[in-house]
Design a protein around this motif. Structure first.
Motif, PDB file in Angstrom:
ATOM      1  N   UNK A   1     -12.450  31.836  -1.390  1.00 16.21           N
ATOM      2  CA  UNK A   1     -11.627  32.662  -0.511  1.00 16.21           C
ATOM      3  C   UNK A   1     -11.197  33.972  -1.167  1.00 16.21           C
ATOM      4  N   UNK A   2     -10.725  33.908  -2.428  1.00 19.90           N
ATOM      5  CA  UNK A   2     -10.212  35.111  -3.076  1.00 19.90           C
ATOM      6  C   UNK A   2     -11.274  36.152  -3.315  1.00 19.90           C
ATOM      7  N   UNK A   3     -12.352  35.785  -4.015  1.00 17.19           N
ATOM      8  CA  UNK A   3     -13.405  36.761  -4.315  1.00 17.19           C
ATOM      9  C   UNK A   3     -14.196  37.157  -3.071  1.00 17.19           C
ATOM     10  N   UNK A   4     -14.251  36.279  -2.085  1.00 16.45           N
ATOM     11  CA  UNK A   4     -14.998  36.613  -0.864  1.00 16.45           C
ATOM     12  C   UNK A   4     -14.339  37.734  -0.074  1.00 16.45           C
ATOM     13  N   UNK A   5     -13.022  37.929  -0.249  1.00 19.86           N
ATOM     14  CA  UNK A   5     -12.302  38.980   0.479  1.00 19.86           C
ATOM     15  C   UNK A   5     -12.227  40.295  -0.290  1.00 19.86           C
ATOM     16  N   UNK A   6     -12.770  40.325  -1.506  1.00 21.38           N
ATOM     17  CA  UNK A   6     -12.748  41.563  -2.274  1.00 21.38           C
ATOM     18  C   UNK A   6     -13.750  42.561  -1.689  1.00 21.38           C
ATOM     19  N   UNK A   7     -13.411  43.839  -1.758  1.00 18.32           N
ATOM     20  CA  UNK A   7     -14.277  44.871  -1.200  1.00 18.32           C
ATOM     21  C   UNK A   7     -15.527  45.072  -2.034  1.00 18.32           C
ATOM     22  N   UNK A   8     -15.399  45.000  -3.366  1.00 18.02           N
ATOM     23  CA  UNK A   8     -16.533  45.259  -4.244  1.00 18.02           C
ATOM     24  C   UNK A   8     -17.358  43.984  -4.384  1.00 18.02           C
ATOM     25  N   UNK A   9     -18.452  43.880  -3.655  1.00 17.16           N
ATOM     26  CA  UNK A   9     -19.316  42.703  -3.688  1.00 17.16           C
ATOM     27  C   UNK A   9     -20.758  43.122  -3.981  1.00 17.16           C
ATOM     28  N   UNK A  10     -20.927  43.940  -5.009  1.00 16.30           N
ATOM     29  CA  UNK A  10     -22.251  44.409  -5.430  1.00 16.30           C
ATOM     30  C   UNK A  10     -22.621  43.737  -6.744  1.00 16.30           C
ATOM     31  N   UNK A  11     -23.897  43.457  -6.910  1.00 10.58           N
ATOM     32  CA  UNK A  11     -24.405  42.831  -8.127  1.00 10.58           C
ATOM     33  C   UNK A  11     -24.655  43.915  -9.164  1.00 10.58           C
ATOM     34  N   UNK A  12     -23.791  43.950 -10.211  1.00  9.30           N
ATOM     35  CA  UNK A  12     -23.884  44.983 -11.250  1.00  9.30           C
ATOM     36  C   UNK A  12     -23.595  44.332 -12.604  1.00  9.30           C
ATOM     37  N   UNK A  13     -24.634  43.802 -13.289  1.00  9.09           N
ATOM     38  CA  UNK A  13     -24.397  43.119 -14.575  1.00  9.09           C
ATOM     39  C   UNK A  13     -23.817  44.026 -15.653  1.00  9.09           C
ATOM     40  N   UNK A  14     -24.111  45.335 -15.628  1.00  9.54           N
ATOM     41  CA  UNK A  14     -23.592  46.231 -16.656  1.00  9.54           C
ATOM     42  C   UNK A  14     -22.071  46.341 -16.591  1.00  9.54           C
ATOM     43  N   UNK A  15     -21.522  46.308 -15.383  1.00  4.12           N
ATOM     44  CA  UNK A  15     -20.078  46.371 -15.219  1.00  4.12           C
ATOM     45  C   UNK A  15     -19.445  44.987 -15.145  1.00  4.12           C
ATOM     46  N   UNK A  16     -20.243  43.932 -15.261  1.00  3.22           N
ATOM     47  CA  UNK A  16     -19.722  42.577 -15.210  1.00  3.22           C
ATOM     48  C   UNK A  16     -19.376  42.103 -13.818  1.00  3.22           C
ATOM     49  N   UNK A  17     -19.982  42.691 -12.808  1.00  6.49           N
ATOM     50  CA  UNK A  17     -19.693  42.324 -11.421  1.00  6.49           C
ATOM     51  C   UNK A  17     -20.793  41.398 -10.898  1.00  6.49           C
ATOM     52  N   UNK A  18     -20.429  40.152 -10.609  1.00  5.19           N
ATOM     53  CA  UNK A  18     -21.365  39.178 -10.049  1.00  5.19           C
ATOM     54  C   UNK A  18     -20.817  38.609  -8.736  1.00  5.19           C
ATOM     55  N   UNK A  19     -20.007  39.392  -8.060  1.00  9.42           N
ATOM     56  CA  UNK A  19     -19.343  38.923  -6.854  1.00  9.42           C
ATOM     57  C   UNK A  19     -20.260  39.087  -5.650  1.00  9.42           C
ATOM     58  N   UNK A  20     -21.258  38.215  -5.573  1.00  8.12           N
ATOM     59  CA  UNK A  20     -22.137  38.151  -4.407  1.00  8.12           C
ATOM     60  C   UNK A  20     -22.082  36.748  -3.828  1.00  8.12           C
ATOM     61  N   UNK A  21     -22.556  36.621  -2.606  1.00  5.86           N
ATOM     62  CA  UNK A  21     -22.519  35.315  -1.950  1.00  5.86           C
ATOM     63  C   UNK A  21     -23.344  34.281  -2.710  1.00  5.86           C
ATOM     64  N   UNK A  22     -24.512  34.687  -3.207  1.00  4.04           N
ATOM     65  CA  UNK A  22     -25.370  33.747  -3.935  1.00  4.04           C
ATOM     66  C   UNK A  22     -24.702  33.286  -5.231  1.00  4.04           C
ATOM     67  N   UNK A  23     -24.115  34.216  -5.982  1.00  2.00           N
ATOM     68  CA  UNK A  23     -23.468  33.852  -7.242  1.00  2.00           C
ATOM     69  C   UNK A  23     -22.253  32.955  -7.001  1.00  2.00           C
ATOM     70  N   UNK A  24     -21.476  33.254  -5.956  1.00  2.00           N
ATOM     71  CA  UNK A  24     -20.303  32.426  -5.663  1.00  2.00           C
ATOM     72  C   UNK A  24     -20.720  31.010  -5.285  1.00  2.00           C
TER      73      UNK A  24
END
Length: 357
Positions: free
Chosen positions: A256-279
Motif C-alpha cells: 500500500x505505501x510504496x504503491x501510492x508513491x509518485x516515483x515508480x520508475x526502475x532506476x538502479x543507479x538511484x536505488x529506485x526499484x519501486x515497480x509493480x513487478x519488484x513489489x
C-alpha cells in the motif's frame, strides 16, 4: 591476550593452531588498526576500518544532518567488525558458557546446542535493545509512514547504517565459526539455513529478534533442567503472532505505501526499484519465508506432541508388577528374651538330652 589456557602446543600456522588461536589472531589485527589511529599518516586508513563511509550532509529546516550512502568501502568496515565479533564470541564462550556447561555435565549433542543458544541469547538480547533504541530515536515508532515516504532510502542515518553493518558482520562471522567450533556435519545445513535468512536485510525486524531471544532462553533453561518447558509454550504463542505481524507490516509498507508513491520508475543507479513487478517479487519472498518458517514450526510442534502422547500411552500400557505376599516365618512358641527362647509361662523350654554313644 590469551583467551584459553592450553597445555598442548601446536605447530605454527597449522590447522589446529589456527582453530585454537583464531581469537588471538583477530585481536592482534584489531590492535594494529587501533594503533594506526595514533599516527597521522595511518589515521585516515584506520578510520576506514572503524567508521561508516560515504557521509553526506543533508540540509534541513534548522540545520544540516549527516546521512550515509553505501559503497564498496563498507566491505572493509564489515571485515573489521567481523574480527571484533570473533573476539567477543571467544570471550562469551570462554568466561561464561564453558564455566556453566562444566557444571551441567551435558552430552556432546546438548553441549553443542547449549553453546549455540548461549551465543545467540547474547546477540539477540543486544539486538533487541539496539533495535528499540534506533526505532525510538529515528521516529519509526511514532511515524510509521517514514518506512515508505521519501523513497528511495539511499541515504541512511548513522545509527541505521551502523546497525546493519554490525548485523552483517555478525552473521558473516558465523560462517567461519562453523569451522572454528568444529560443528558436526549433521548440524551445518540447519545452521546455514538461518544464517542465510538473517543475511537478508528485510528479515531482521525488532520483534523477530525478541522471538528468537525467547526461544534460545527457553532452550538454555531446558538444558539446565528438562522439566523447565513453560518458556517454550510462551515462545510458541509469540511465534505465531510474530509471523502475522511481519506479513501485515510487509503488506502495509510494500503493498500500500510504496504503491501510492509518485516515483515508480526502475532506476538502479538511484536505488529506485519501486515497480509493480519488484513489489510483487518482494511480497512473494516475504510470504514464502514466513510460510516456510510456520510450516517448520507446526511440523516440530506436531512431532513433539506425538512423542509426548506416545510416551504417556506407553506408561499406561505397562502393567503394574504384582506384589509378592509376605513370606511367612515359622517361629517357635513363646518369645525371646536376651537371646534365649522363653515359654509362654515365662520358663525356659526344656532342652532335650542327647543320648551318649
Amino acid at each position: 591476550m590469551a583467551f584459553r589456557r592450553r597445555t598442548k602446543s601446536y605447530p605454527l600456522f597449522s590447522q589446529e593452531f589456527v582453530i585454537h588461536n583464531h581469537a588471538d589472531i583477530g585481536f592482534c589485527l584489531v590492535l594494529c588498526v587501533l594503533i594506526g589511529l595514533m599516527f597521522e599518516v595511518t589515521a585516515k586508513t584506520a578510520f576506514l576500518f572503524i567508521l561508516p563511509q560515504y557521509n553526506i550532509s543533508v540540509p534541513t529546516a534548522d540545520s544540516e544532518t549527516v546521512h550515509y550512502h553505501y559503497g564498496p568501502k563498507d566491505l572493509v568496515t564489515i571485515l573489521f567488525y567481523i574480527f571484533i565479533t570473533i573476539i567477543l564470541h571467544a570471550v562469551v564462550q570462554e568466561y561464561v558458557l564453558d564455566k556453566i556447561s562444566k557444571r551441567l555435565h551435558l552430552s556432546k549433542v546438548k553441549h553443542s546446542k547449549f553453546n549455540e543458544s548461549g551465543q545467540l541469547v547474547v546477540f539477540h538480547f543486544t539486538s533487541v535493545i539496539w533495535c528499540f533504541y534506533v526505532v525510538v530515536t529515528e521516529g519509526y515508532l511514532t511515524n510509521p509512514r517514514s518506512l515508505w515516504e521519501d523513497y528511495p532510502h539511499v541515504h541512511l542515518p548513522f545509527q541505521v547504517k551502523f546497525f546493519y553493518l554490525c548485523q552483517l558482520a555478525y552473521w558473516l562471522h558465523a560462517l567461519p565459526e562453523l569451522y572454528f567450533q568444529k560443528v558436526r556435519k549433521e548440524e551445518i545445513p540447519r545452521q546455514l539455513q538461518y544464517i542465510c535468512l538473517y543475511l537478508v536485510p528485510w528479515s531482521q525486524p525488532d520483534f523477530l529478534y525478541s522471538t528468537e531471544f525467547l526461544f534460545h532462553t527457553a532452550r538454555l533453561f531446558y538444558f539446565a533442567d528438562e522439566n523447565n518447558e513453560k518458556l517454550f509454550s510462551a515462545w510458541a504463542a509469540v511465534f505465531g503472532v510474530t509471523r502475522l505481524f511481519i506479513l501485515t507490516l510487509a503488506v502495509l509498507a510494500i503493498g500500500f505505501g510504496l504503491a501510492r508513491m509518485e516515483n515508480q520508475a526502475f532506476d538502479p543507479e538511484k536505488g529506485n526499484f519501486n515497480t509493480l513487478f519488484c513489489r510483487l517479487c518482494v511480497l512473494l519472498l516475504v510470504c514464502a519465508a514466513q510460510a516456510w518458517l510456520m510450516w517448520r514450526f507446526i511440523h516440530s510442534q506436531l512431532r513433539h506432541w506425538r512423542e509426548y502422547w506416545n510416551e504417556q500411552s506407553a506408561k499406561r500400557r505397562v502393567p503394574a508388577t504384582p506384589r509378592l505376599p509376605a513370606r511367612l516365618i515359622k517361629r517357635e512358641s513363646g518369645y525371646h528374651e536376651n537371646g534365649v527362647v522363653k515359654a509362654e509361662n515365662g520358663t525356659s523350654p526344656r532342652t532335650k538330652k542327647l543320648k551318649s554313644p
